[in-house]
Structure formats: structure tokens, C-alpha cells
Design an enzyme around this catalytic site. Sequence first.
Site, PDB file in Angstrom:
ATOM      1  N   CYS A  82      -4.775   2.563  -3.548  1.00 28.44           N
ATOM      2  CA  CYS A  82      -3.527   3.003  -2.917  1.00 28.44           C
ATOM      3  C   CYS A  82      -2.393   2.005  -3.168  1.00 28.44           C
ATOM      4  O   CYS A  82      -1.540   1.789  -2.302  1.00 28.44           O
ATOM      5  CB  CYS A  82      -3.696   3.246  -1.418  1.00 28.44           C
ATOM      6  SG  CYS A  82      -4.804   4.601  -1.065  1.00 28.44           S
TER       7      CYS A  82
ATOM      8  N   LYS B 227     -10.753  -0.844  10.235  1.00 30.61           N
ATOM      9  CA  LYS B 227     -10.918  -1.990   9.343  1.00 30.61           C
ATOM     10  C   LYS B 227     -11.282  -3.252  10.125  1.00 30.61           C
ATOM     11  O   LYS B 227     -11.470  -4.314   9.541  1.00 30.61           O
ATOM     12  CB  LYS B 227      -9.634  -2.236   8.542  1.00 30.61           C
ATOM     13  CG  LYS B 227      -9.286  -1.103   7.563  1.00 30.61           C
ATOM     14  CD  LYS B 227      -8.091  -1.478   6.730  1.00 30.61           C
ATOM     15  CE  LYS B 227      -7.415  -0.300   6.079  1.00 30.61           C
ATOM     16  NZ  LYS B 227      -8.171   0.287   4.971  1.00 30.61           N
TER      17      LYS B 227
ATOM     18  N   ASP C 237       3.023  -4.422   7.682  1.00 33.47           N
ATOM     19  CA  ASP C 237       1.750  -3.727   7.534  1.00 33.47           C
ATOM     20  C   ASP C 237       0.659  -4.774   7.728  1.00 33.47           C
ATOM     21  O   ASP C 237       0.436  -5.614   6.859  1.00 33.47           O
ATOM     22  CB  ASP C 237       1.677  -3.083   6.145  1.00 33.47           C
ATOM     23  CG  ASP C 237       0.297  -2.512   5.838  1.00 33.47           C
ATOM     24  OD1 ASP C 237      -0.589  -2.568   6.728  1.00 33.47           O
ATOM     25  OD2 ASP C 237       0.100  -2.011   4.720  1.00 33.47           O
TER      26      ASP C 237
ATOM     27  N   HIS D 121       0.870  -1.174   0.000  1.00 31.12           N
ATOM     28  CA  HIS D 121       0.000   0.000   0.000  1.00 31.12           C
ATOM     29  C   HIS D 121       0.912   1.230   0.000  1.00 31.12           C
ATOM     30  O   HIS D 121       2.038   1.165   0.505  1.00 31.12           O
ATOM     31  CB  HIS D 121      -0.836  -0.056   1.289  1.00 31.12           C
ATOM     32  CG  HIS D 121      -1.911   0.956   1.424  1.00 31.12           C
ATOM     33  ND1 HIS D 121      -1.671   2.247   1.810  1.00 31.12           N
ATOM     34  CD2 HIS D 121      -3.256   0.852   1.262  1.00 31.12           C
ATOM     35  CE1 HIS D 121      -2.822   2.903   1.873  1.00 31.12           C
ATOM     36  NE2 HIS D 121      -3.805   2.085   1.544  1.00 31.12           N
TER      37      HIS D 121
END
Lengths: 141, 415
Positions: free
Chosen positions: B373, B234, B208, B131
Amino acid sequence: MNDKQAFIDFILDHYQNPRNRGALAEPDIVMKGGNPGCGDIVTMYLRLDGDERIAGVSFEGEGCTISQAAASIMTGKVLGKPLAEVSQLGAETVVDEMGRELVANRLRCATLALNTLKAAGKKYRAGQAARSAAEAQIEDF
Amino acid sequence: MDSARVDSMEAVAARRSDFPALAREVRPGVPLIYLDSTATSQKPLAVIEAMDRYYRQSNANVHRGIHTLAEEATALYEGGREKVRALIKAQSVREVIFTRNATESINLVAYTWGRANIKPRDLIVYTEMEHHSNLVPWQMLAAEKGAEVRAVPVTEDGELDRAALMALLARRPKLVCVTHMSNVLGTINPITEIAAEAHTVGALVLVDAAQSVPHLPVDVQTLGADFLAFSGHKMCGPTGIGVLWGRQSVLEGMPPFLGGGDMIRRVHLYDFKPNDLPYKFEAGTPPIAEAVGLGAAVDYLNSIGMDAIQAHEQTITAYALERLEEVPGVRVYGPAAERRGGVAAFSVAGVHPHDVAQILDRFGVAVRAGHHCAMPLHDRYNLPATTRASFYLYSTLADVDRLIDGLYQVKKVFG
């Protein structure tokens, strides 16, 4: 709904049968525009007459239906208009042409061609200014 | 269809009533089919009510007051931290830093650890499937320090090129940044192996985990990474809160991030002493209600079980891939269902992703269209954009059917 369907048909027609698509011979201005967020790109070609009216206009591009149909629609809209007038057109012009309901959440796509046309006008003015500045400099000598 | 699957679908039907937004119609007569949980999840009532209760009853600033409300607020805020610690099996709450989101968590590492440790010509490794939030901070740091960044390529079927990673590791990078689960391809990367390989050459590893912590069991002890970044919104929690987990020994050696209240032990007129972990990295009034909401979200996820959530999403994803493949002109990117999370990014031949999304929206199907992204990843596949459907603990097989129905409508419009 009928109204909306009419707009959909209108947009799809311009997308599938684009008007004024392809590079213009001997253009006065060539301007590229794009939305990095979604990959829509257009190149606008403009030819001006002696009164700075748009005597010829065409586009090339790739992207979503809205962006490409808008480019096709805008070429028809600005042909014959003074360049200065095109610079004054706002997003509303595109929204009215294409139907608010369809393009309200796609304004970036819908206005790509218009904004590229306006940028083309600016580029032309800047070029003019540079040319006259150069001429002025030459006169100074 | 086996009985386990049927049972699970019945449980999901009941679970859906926990999410008020899932009950709405996008237009009269058009129910919402929410397939954009990778962007942000919907929120269960338990989270909304916990935050509402906090504001109604216990609202006060934390770590300051002696009064009852301040103590309640502090206990609730720190309670949220403990729940997050337990979820990811961190050794101590000192390793759990609240930030604004996963992006800020990664930037925190770049600004503090990165500025203190990266020197000219040092190498930072990341991957082609990251991302932007795990690319840009490192590009900025490298530009500032005169360091180098190199990307591990992605193979055609959406996996990391492990041989290329090994070759980059041989150059002894200082840091390896890798996503646990791709937000486009759904690829679940073998972090435990990658972290072990990176550590043999002395590199630290930043993961991540924005897409993994919400969707599968994540145990920082097993992963063996040094930093883990994820977002609250999320994983059924609110926006405005994210988490950085870091290994305590590493965090202790890092300079503070933002300066201000709460992050200090003592301030003199011309210098200061930073506070202990985790407060050293939490300047200013923190997202208190958001931590309360995130704590409630963790409770909610635990009430289902992360294993059960992952199993459910795998069922939905396998079915989605199977059905997407039957639509002429549709191409799905990324690995097979058993090696991916609940994400399916696809293209429809001859139709721009924005157009796909707009027509799907007419049928109530919410998907995302764009580069998600991850522009370099789309460049790798020579795509300007894709349409992405993503699934969560409340997704159903019927949701997938509505998506497929919608795609046939797309093909009709552009036929």
C-alpha cells in the site's frame, strides 16, 4: 511431492526459457495487461488467419515466475485455436497446466496472460463491430 | 552476545506462549515463522479471552440500557477508551474516538475537518513514504475542493527531505500529513520537530501512527501533532477497531462524520444537535467487543512496556539487517537499524518478490510481497514491489535465521 517438483521444474523451465517471447511481426491484435497490485505486466501479440484461428502468438512482459511462465505456456496452448475458443477458456485451464498446489494462491499472476488474451479477443470483436458500423454508415450515404 | 540480549530472548521465548497462533505449524512438520506483523499482529490469549468473556457474560448495547448488562458493556467499552487514552497520554477520553481502523480515522478528518476548512487553491502536504490511506483521502478532498497536494520527497537512504519540507511549509499549507513510522522503510520520522515547524506557519498536523503506537512509546503531548490515527489489529488487538486522537479544541470545531444514533444530543424531525465528544464522531452501535479486546491489548503491551518492546525490536532488526546484507543479491531499503522500526523491505536480484514469498512460505516463513500500500514509494525506488519481513515483541533471532535460510533456498531455486 514428485508431482509438485515436476510442476516446479515445468514452470521454471518456461520462466527461464520462455517460448514465443518477443514482439510479433504484423500482428492483428496487440493487447497489454497488468496486475497493478504486484507489477506483473504482459503484452500479447496475435495474428489471425482467414478463419479467425490464431496463426501466430507471442508475448512480452516482466514480472514474477508464475505470470511470465503462464504467458509462455499459454502461447503454446492457444496457437492454432479459433479465437472464439480462447475466449471460452477459464482459469481452470491454467491451474491444470501449472499445478493447483503451486498457483492456487497466485491466481491473479497465473491468469494474467489468459485474461489478456481474452481481452485481446474482445478488442478484436469491438474493432470489427466498429469497422462494420463504419462501413454500414458509408453505405447509408 | 551480551547478557541483556540473552535475558531478553529468554523473556521472549516465554512471551511467545501467550500467542496461540505462533505455536501452529503451517504444514505438518513446518512451524510458523511469522514475519508479517506490520500487516497485522498475532493476538495474545488475554485479548482473545477478554472478547470471549465479554460475549459470554456482558454482551449488550452501550450508552442506552438501564439494565445490568448494558451498564457492564458500557463500562467495558469506555474502559477500553480510557486505556487507550492513558497509553498515548491524551489529556481526556473526549479526545479518543473509536473508528474502524487507521484508514477510517484519516478519512474522518478528511471528510469533516477537510470539507469544512479546505478551500480552492489551499495546499495540503504529505510525504512520498505515506501509506495509500494517508494519500488517497487527501487526493479525493483536493479534487473535490480544487485544492493542491504536494509531497515531500524521500532521500535515497529513506529519510524525509527536510529542506523540501521547509520549502513547502513556506507556502503556508493548511495541513501536513506524515507517517510516524514508514510501513516499508521502517523510517521513524521526527514528528515533534516537524509538528513544531508546521505550526509556525499555521498548518495542522495529522500523524499516521499505525506503525508507531504498536511498537514504541507514543506521547501525544510530546509529539505536538493535532491528529493521530492508528489501528487496533496491529497492536495485538482485534480487527474492526481503530483510533483517532484529536486535539480537543480542533475536534470541537469539526462537523460530525457519519449521522445516526449515539452521535446526536437531540433529533427533531428536520434537524439535529450533535452529541459531545467523543460520541459526536461515533454514529451507530460501536465495535464494543473490539474495544474490550483493544483494552486488553493495551494492558498486555503495558505488561511488557513500550520501551522494552522498542528495544527488543531494535535488537532483532539490527541482527536482521546484518544477516540480510550477507546474502548475495539482497538489497534492503531504508535507514540504518538505529533509525528505524522493526521492518525490513528488500529485493533479491533477479527474483520477483512474489516468488521470494512463495518459496519462503514453503519453509513456514510468512512475509509479505507487494507494494505494501505504498506504490508512490516503490515508484521512487523504481521497484514494482518488495518483499517485507517485519518484527514484533514475539520475534526472535531464530526467526531471522529461518528467513535467511529460506533466502538461500530462494537463490538455489533461481540459481
